[in-house]
Design a protein around this motif. Sequence first.
Motif, PDB file in Angstrom:
ATOM      1  N   THR A 172       0.872  -1.301   0.075  1.00  0.00           N
ATOM      2  CA  THR A 172       0.050  -0.071  -0.050  1.00  0.00           C
ATOM      3  C   THR A 172       0.644   1.156   0.013  1.00  0.00           C
ATOM      4  N   PRO A 173       0.714   2.120  -0.867  1.00  0.00           N
ATOM      5  CA  PRO A 173       1.635   3.198  -0.996  1.00  0.00           C
ATOM      6  C   PRO A 173       1.268   4.271   0.351  1.00  0.00           C
ATOM      7  N   ILE A 174       2.421   4.922   0.608  1.00  0.00           N
ATOM      8  CA  ILE A 174       2.560   5.724   1.920  1.00  0.00           C
ATOM      9  C   ILE A 174       2.303   7.079   1.285  1.00  0.00           C
ATOM     10  N   GLN A 175       1.709   7.896   1.983  1.00  0.00           N
ATOM     11  CA  GLN A 175       1.279   9.086   1.522  1.00  0.00           C
ATOM     12  C   GLN A 175       1.998  10.210   2.779  1.00  0.00           C
ATOM     13  N   PRO A 176       2.864  11.045   2.319  1.00  0.00           N
ATOM     14  CA  PRO A 176       3.290  11.760   3.679  1.00  0.00           C
ATOM     15  C   PRO A 176       2.245  12.809   3.865  1.00  0.00           C
ATOM     16  N   VAL A 177       2.443  13.113   5.248  1.00  0.00           N
ATOM     17  CA  VAL A 177       1.709  14.457   5.865  1.00  0.00           C
ATOM     18  C   VAL A 177       2.394  15.664   5.370  1.00  0.00           C
ATOM     19  N   VAL A 178       1.595  16.626   4.643  1.00  0.00           N
ATOM     20  CA  VAL A 178       2.053  17.807   4.275  1.00  0.00           C
ATOM     21  C   VAL A 178       1.731  18.978   4.983  1.00  0.00           C
ATOM     22  N   VAL A 179       2.910  19.639   5.569  1.00  0.00           N
ATOM     23  CA  VAL A 179       2.494  20.771   6.184  1.00  0.00           C
ATOM     24  C   VAL A 179       2.842  22.053   5.430  1.00  0.00           C
ATOM     25  N   LYS A 180       1.526  22.771   5.130  1.00  0.00           N
ATOM     26  CA  LYS A 180       1.880  23.927   4.123  1.00  0.00           C
ATOM     27  C   LYS A 180       2.903  24.818   4.562  1.00  0.00           C
ATOM     28  N   SER A 181       3.827  25.255   3.347  1.00  0.00           N
ATOM     29  CA  SER A 181       4.857  26.203   3.706  1.00  0.00           C
ATOM     30  C   SER A 181       6.097  25.756   4.394  1.00  0.00           C
ATOM     31  N   GLN A 182       5.780  24.343   5.012  1.00  0.00           N
ATOM     32  CA  GLN A 182       7.373  23.506   5.669  1.00  0.00           C
ATOM     33  C   GLN A 182       8.030  23.403   4.310  1.00  0.00           C
ATOM     34  N   VAL A 183       9.324  23.780   4.266  1.00  0.00           N
ATOM     35  CA  VAL A 183      10.401  23.507   3.567  1.00  0.00           C
ATOM     36  C   VAL A 183      11.618  22.964   4.228  1.00  0.00           C
TER      37      VAL A 183
END
Length: 251
Positions: free
Chosen positions: A177-188
């Motif tokens: 099952t593909p893993i989807q990252p948790v994306v935090v807006k503007s985090q670089v």
Amino acid sequence: MDEAIGNIIDTLKTTGLYNNTVIIFSTDNGGAVTQGGNNWPLRGWKKTLWEGGIRAVGFVHSPLLPKQVQGTINNELIHVSDWFPTIVEGLAQGDINGTKPLDGYNVWPCISKNDASPRKEILHNIDPLTIIHEGKQWQNSSFDVRINAALRSGDWKILTGVKGSVDWVVPPDSGITPIQPVVVKSQVLFLFNVTADPSEHDDMSGKYPKVVDMMLEKLARYNDTAVPCTYPSPERFADPDLHGGVWGPWR
């Protein structure tokens, strides 16, 4: 490729050179997932600074290697720039003093004796031309974290100027099952313990801000020594079609 390498080995043996030869075989970067490559379980792909794009595998084969290290796995830190001093100084017993300072280290004792690598850091890249302008800055940082960069120091790896949407591409038809990252807006900015977490699942930047500060200071020092990068304009007279289909000097 397998056949070509086999032909080289056969020739070394038939010419009597094999017993005095060291064969170094290494990839240069991670696989391009759009062209059939796969880096699972590592995150990312070719042309990214995630481990899937930069962690290379390779092997060293030679009858000159001691029996106790033949067939063993070495996880010490080695960079492509280490091959030059390793071959010249470590293998050929040559003198590299006239070429110093070098970025590379002689890692032959690491390879032939399983000694610890003298290398403690790898600057993967600093690309001041690639910037995520909407990225969130790190407080009191001497390095602009919106700039695309990555540094490995000991167990720690920091990435800046990257988006957290880069994921893990599973092998085709694997049923994983593909893993989807948790994306935090503007985090670089991301920090990982890549010894414990080589797949870069757990961002530690919030938990260890002092480590982030230390890594950013290192990036700033490296950046201070960088030569400004330039991209010259295209030169139409360099076209190989104008020179018999060969790349070469055109003036």
